[in-house]
Structures are given as C-alpha cells and as structure tokens.
Design an enzyme around this catalytic site. Sequence first.
Site: not given
Length: 282
Positions: A14, A135, A148, A152, A183
Amino acid sequence: MSKVIFVTGAGRGLGTDLVREALAAGHRVVATGRRPEEVAKTLGRPRDNLLVTKLDVTSLDDAHAATQAAVDRFGRVDVLINNAGNFFAGYFEEVSPAHMRQQIETNLFGPMNVTRAVLPVMRRQRDGHVITISSLAGQVGTEFTSAYAASKFGVEGWMEALHHDIKPYDIRTTIVEPGYFRTELLVDASTTWPEPSIDDYAERTAATVEAWKSINGRQPGDPAKLAHALLTLAGQERPPLRFVAGADAVEGVSAKARELLAQAEASRELGGNLGHDDIGSA
C-alpha cells in the site's frame, strides 16, 4: 492544492501505491523505508517532488531525521500517513514474549515515534492531518491474531485520544480500518509465522498457517483504490475520524458495533447499579 505527504513503509504494498497516487495527483511526497535504496528502486526515476529517505519507525532518531529532511526539502509536512507495519501470526501461547513486544514496537510505538516527530511541524503550521493505518483487527479480535490485534487495538485507542489533544491546533486525525486488501502483508517479508511448540496447538497451527498463506494474492480489496480513497480523505477539510475500508470491513465493524450495544444492554441491570448508595440521595 498540492500538499507535502509523508508516507512510512513506502517500499512495497500500500505504501508504494500511496506514493504513486500522490505523485500522480501533483503532491510532493516524502517516501520512507528502512532500506531507502530499495524504496528508490521501486519508485523509479528521481523527481523534484519526491524525497526518498531512511526511516525505521522503531527508531525515534530516524523519525526526527526523516522529518527534518522533509522540512529541509519541502518546508512543511501537511499529511502524515503511518502505513508501515508487520504481522506476527500465531496463537497467543505460541507467540513468544519477544515477538509480542516486536509486534507492538512496530505497529504501535512505530507510528507514535513518527507522529511525535512530525507534530511540532504541524503545530507550528497550525495545520496538518495524521492518518494511521489500523485494521479490521483493530476492532475485531480473531483467532491466530492476538499479537496483531493487540497492536491495532492500541493504535485505535491512541489515535482516538490524540484527536482531542491536537484538534485545537487545527490538526486532523483519521484511523483507517482496512479489511483484506491485496497488499504484501502476508508475504514472508512482512509476516512472521509461528513455530509449533505446543502439542495442543500443533494441528490447528499447521492448518491455520496454510489457510492464511492461501489467502495471499486472493484478497478482495484493491490497494490502488484504497490509496486513491486515502488521498481523497487527505484533501478534505473535515475528514472522518474513522474510515472503514472494504466491504468486508464495513460488515465486520457494523457487526462488532451491534455486538457491543448488545453487551452493554445485557450489562445494564448488574453493571448499571454499582454506585455508592449515597450518590443522588441528597
């Protein structure tokens, strides 16, 4: 109107689409990455409106140096797009404490470092826009994404609070919540896959890694369209505080909102009556 747009993680995925879209629109761009020579190679020929410079987002010194380079070249920074990130996959017990810290260091403290370096420039200007890529996992925790999601969810809380801190200086904020976009997040350069270490998880880990790898290259979202959308937001006088990107993310966030409302309502009888008895009795 031409803006100076500062993009982290510009060497692939991205980030590269964002830089190309911004250049095509006539903006001046600061394209950063840990290996600037690779960023420059990816983006092609040098241009007067493009500065490629080194930035490891986990280094506050790098962040300050890159920001100074941007000001020296273009005189200001109008838009910061915190895009750099990575993914440490795995069930919580199989994600080592070191990997958990690395995940949060990159995905949460990384954008904090860059934003900390850029904000003094934006405050002097009394103008700016901080866009941070979160996200769907910043709203919805799912199996195999504990590290993750933790990073986030942290981004979401930090950016939501930051909005109030810097609004008086005419600096805007936007949290971006993409779903599955094509991506390079799931390539080995961006993803650390777990090493099975606990028998109870071994079969599930093997199957889940295979399933995640099979998604790569087949995600429904088009990152070029996402880049165009983010540049559209960067041009708005009153951009949204959150931008949910992708049909899958819109559905996921909507479902989470309904779930939260239901949980709050279910808590009302027991949770809503926990105050001191003398409150409101005077």
